[in-house]
Scaffold this active site. Structure first.
Site, PDB file in Angstrom:
ATOM      1  N   HIS A 145      19.713  57.752   5.083  1.00  0.00           N
ATOM      2  CA  HIS A 145      18.896  58.962   5.188  1.00  0.00           C
ATOM      3  C   HIS A 145      19.117  59.871   3.975  1.00  0.00           C
ATOM      4  O   HIS A 145      18.190  60.486   3.437  1.00  0.00           O
ATOM      5  CB  HIS A 145      19.261  59.744   6.452  1.00  0.00           C
ATOM      6  CG  HIS A 145      19.020  59.014   7.741  1.00  0.00           C
ATOM      7  ND1 HIS A 145      20.040  58.525   8.515  1.00  0.00           N
ATOM      8  CD2 HIS A 145      17.876  58.693   8.387  1.00  0.00           C
ATOM      9  CE1 HIS A 145      19.539  57.940   9.589  1.00  0.00           C
ATOM     10  NE2 HIS A 145      18.229  58.014   9.536  1.00  0.00           N
ATOM     11  N   PHE A 173      21.360  61.341  13.654  1.00  0.00           N
ATOM     12  CA  PHE A 173      22.560  60.503  13.524  1.00  0.00           C
ATOM     13  C   PHE A 173      22.575  59.925  12.107  1.00  0.00           C
ATOM     14  O   PHE A 173      22.576  58.728  11.882  1.00  0.00           O
ATOM     15  CB  PHE A 173      22.612  59.408  14.594  1.00  0.00           C
ATOM     16  CG  PHE A 173      24.036  59.058  14.943  1.00  0.00           C
ATOM     17  CD1 PHE A 173      24.809  59.937  15.694  1.00  0.00           C
ATOM     18  CD2 PHE A 173      24.626  57.880  14.504  1.00  0.00           C
ATOM     19  CE1 PHE A 173      26.134  59.642  16.000  1.00  0.00           C
ATOM     20  CE2 PHE A 173      25.951  57.580  14.794  1.00  0.00           C
ATOM     21  CZ  PHE A 173      26.695  58.457  15.554  1.00  0.00           C
ATOM     22  N   ASP A 194      12.409  49.897   6.975  1.00  0.00           N
ATOM     23  CA  ASP A 194      11.394  49.848   8.035  1.00  0.00           C
ATOM     24  C   ASP A 194      10.045  49.596   7.347  1.00  0.00           C
ATOM     25  O   ASP A 194       9.194  50.480   7.251  1.00  0.00           O
ATOM     26  CB  ASP A 194      11.415  51.158   8.820  1.00  0.00           C
ATOM     27  CG  ASP A 194      12.769  51.382   9.462  1.00  0.00           C
ATOM     28  OD1 ASP A 194      13.050  50.726  10.461  1.00  0.00           O
ATOM     29  OD2 ASP A 194      13.562  52.194   8.931  1.00  0.00           O
ATOM     30  N   GLN A 244       7.951  56.336  20.944  1.00  0.00           N
ATOM     31  CA  GLN A 244       8.073  55.077  20.201  1.00  0.00           C
ATOM     32  C   GLN A 244       9.139  54.160  20.781  1.00  0.00           C
ATOM     33  O   GLN A 244       9.401  53.099  20.229  1.00  0.00           O
ATOM     34  CB  GLN A 244       8.304  55.327  18.715  1.00  0.00           C
ATOM     35  CG  GLN A 244       9.658  55.887  18.349  1.00  0.00           C
ATOM     36  CD  GLN A 244       9.699  56.284  16.885  1.00  0.00           C
ATOM     37  OE1 GLN A 244       9.052  57.236  16.456  1.00  0.00           O
ATOM     38  NE2 GLN A 244      10.484  55.555  16.095  1.00  0.00           N
ATOM     39  N   HIS A 268      23.013  58.922   8.159  1.00  0.00           N
ATOM     40  CA  HIS A 268      23.945  58.127   7.354  1.00  0.00           C
ATOM     41  C   HIS A 268      23.455  58.157   5.905  1.00  0.00           C
ATOM     42  O   HIS A 268      22.467  58.830   5.583  1.00  0.00           O
ATOM     43  CB  HIS A 268      24.045  56.702   7.896  1.00  0.00           C
ATOM     44  CG  HIS A 268      22.716  56.025   8.102  1.00  0.00           C
ATOM     45  ND1 HIS A 268      21.873  55.713   7.070  1.00  0.00           N
ATOM     46  CD2 HIS A 268      22.077  55.626   9.232  1.00  0.00           C
ATOM     47  CE1 HIS A 268      20.795  55.130   7.536  1.00  0.00           C
ATOM     48  NE2 HIS A 268      20.871  55.074   8.854  1.00  0.00           N
TER      49      HIS A 268
HETATM   50  P1  AMP Z   1      15.337  56.745  11.476  1.00  0.00           P
HETATM   51  O1  AMP Z   1      16.217  57.946  11.659  1.00  0.00           O
HETATM   52  O2  AMP Z   1      15.999  55.449  11.836  1.00  0.00           O
HETATM   53  O3  AMP Z   1      13.976  56.919  12.102  1.00  0.00           O
HETATM   54  O4  AMP Z   1      15.086  56.623   9.912  1.00  0.00           O
HETATM   55  C1  AMP Z   1      14.547  57.704   9.196  1.00  0.00           C
HETATM   56  C2  AMP Z   1      14.151  57.232   7.825  1.00  0.00           C
HETATM   57  O5  AMP Z   1      15.296  56.714   7.153  1.00  0.00           O
HETATM   58  C3  AMP Z   1      13.116  56.089   7.865  1.00  0.00           C
HETATM   59  O6  AMP Z   1      12.169  56.300   6.838  1.00  0.00           O
HETATM   60  C4  AMP Z   1      13.961  54.874   7.604  1.00  0.00           C
HETATM   61  O7  AMP Z   1      13.233  53.828   7.007  1.00  0.00           O
HETATM   62  C5  AMP Z   1      15.005  55.421   6.652  1.00  0.00           C
HETATM   63  N1  AMP Z   1      16.206  54.590   6.648  1.00  0.00           N
HETATM   64  C6  AMP Z   1      16.905  54.158   7.721  1.00  0.00           C
HETATM   65  N2  AMP Z   1      17.932  53.360   7.329  1.00  0.00           N
HETATM   66  C7  AMP Z   1      17.861  53.292   5.966  1.00  0.00           C
HETATM   67  C8  AMP Z   1      18.647  52.625   4.966  1.00  0.00           C
HETATM   68  N3  AMP Z   1      19.696  51.864   5.279  1.00  0.00           N
HETATM   69  N4  AMP Z   1      18.281  52.795   3.668  1.00  0.00           N
HETATM   70  C9  AMP Z   1      17.221  53.569   3.329  1.00  0.00           C
HETATM   71  N5  AMP Z   1      16.449  54.222   4.232  1.00  0.00           N
HETATM   72  C10 AMP Z   1      16.765  54.086   5.529  1.00  0.00           C
END
Ligand code: AMP
Length: 282
Positions: A37, A32, A150, A61, A34
């Site tokens: 990512h 998903f 994160d 998790q 954005h």
């Molecule tokens: P997730 O899909 O939420 O597990 O995130 C995947 C990666 O994208 C992780 O390393 C997150 O820290 C990073 N991430 C999520 N949101 C952001 C953001 N707004 N800015 C930069 N990196 C992000």
């Protein structure tokens, strides 16, 4: 763009690149996608010749089955975004591929996983490291990029690769935000319009703390009060965690501010838990 769904497909792809002396950058995600990512993908591209992105909603998790079931997914859209970005390969495994039947090995950073956000989400970071270790073993990257949003996750993964002598360099990427300051997150789509408007309080509280941190003689306690006052003034927000810690070991700080402090906030808006962070005084 190669789409790999099995371990063998992924390994064949990266093995061919490695034989050609091409370095591999890796961005693990839960999909998903954005612009947050995408910024990680850009950074990976500057760090390595080839870029692999994984999309895997990791069940181990998630504390509650309902949260896992509600996690947004859109594979077709994600693939179109990655293709447009020139990603070399996407790893899209199913749960049985990542966790073969009978799988029982866990990877856990004993202290870091169980403080701060980990104290209120038992098992979350153990699940995260257990999947990231598996993904690193499958993909074999030279460098992997994680978001600073994160923050505890970034610190834990960095610790894990040091402790387990994994030959992967971990790179942190700055948080990407909407125009009003809200950190981009796949969870934001679950916010009601009212909660979406209210959620900007998190970045506003961090802005206030940043201003306060630049004043001489400020204490950690005073910074905490500035942030708490801001969030408590927003009735739609329920503050869940607020930690002011050392940026590397995440140990609690107190007294006069004399060096960098990582501020980590988590707050609920309705059913949706959001997090934000900033390192002040760098
Ligand atoms: P997730 O899909 O939420 O597990 O995130 C995947 C990666 O994208 C992780 O390393 C997150 O820290 C990073 N991430 C999520 N949101 C952001 C953001 N707004 N800015 C930069 N990196 C992000």
């Amino acid at each position: 763009m190669r789409i790999c769904r099995t371990v063998a497909e992924m390994r064949e792809t990266t093995a061919a690149w490695r034989r050609a002396d091409e370095t591999i950058g890796f961005v693990p995600t839960m999909g998903f996608l954005h612009e947050g990512h995408m910024s990680l993908v850009h950074l990976a591209r500057t760090e390595a010749r080839r870029v692999v992105v994984s999309i895997f909603v990791n069940p181990t998790q998630f504390g509650q089955a309902a949260d896992l079931a509600a996690y947004p997914r859109d594979e077709a859209r994600d693939l179109a975004m990655l293709e447009a970005e020139g990603v070399d390969a996407v790893f899209l495994p199913d749960v049985e591929t990542v966790y073969p039947p009978g799988s029982e090995t866990v990877v856990e950073t004993e202290r870091l996983a169980n403080i701060l956000h980990g104290a209120v989400r038992p098992g979350h970071f153990r699940g995260m490291t257990s999947v990231v270790a598996r993904l690193f073993n499958i993909v074999g990257p030279d460098v992997a990029v994680f978001g600073e949003k994160d923050y505890q996750q970034l610190r834990i993964v960095t610790r894990m690769v040091q402790d387990l002598h994994m030959p992967v360099r971990i790179v942190g990427a700055p948080t990407q935000r909407d125009a009003d300051g809200l950190a981009l997150s796949s969870r934001n789509v679950r916010l009601s319009p009212e909660d979406r408007a209210a959620a900007v309080v998190l970045s506003r509280a961090l802005d206030r703390a940043e201003q306060a941190a630049s004043e001489p003689g400020v204490t950690v306690e005073a910074l905490r009060a500035v942030i708490e006052d801001e969030i408590v003034a927003e009735p739609r927000a329920t503050l869940q965690g607020l930690d002011l810690v050392t940026p590397d070991t995440l140990a609690p700080l107190e007294g006069p501010l004399w060096g960098p402090v990582a501020v980590m906030i988590s707050a609920a808006f309705g059913e949706v838990l959001l997090i934000d962070q900033r390192v002040l005084g760098e």
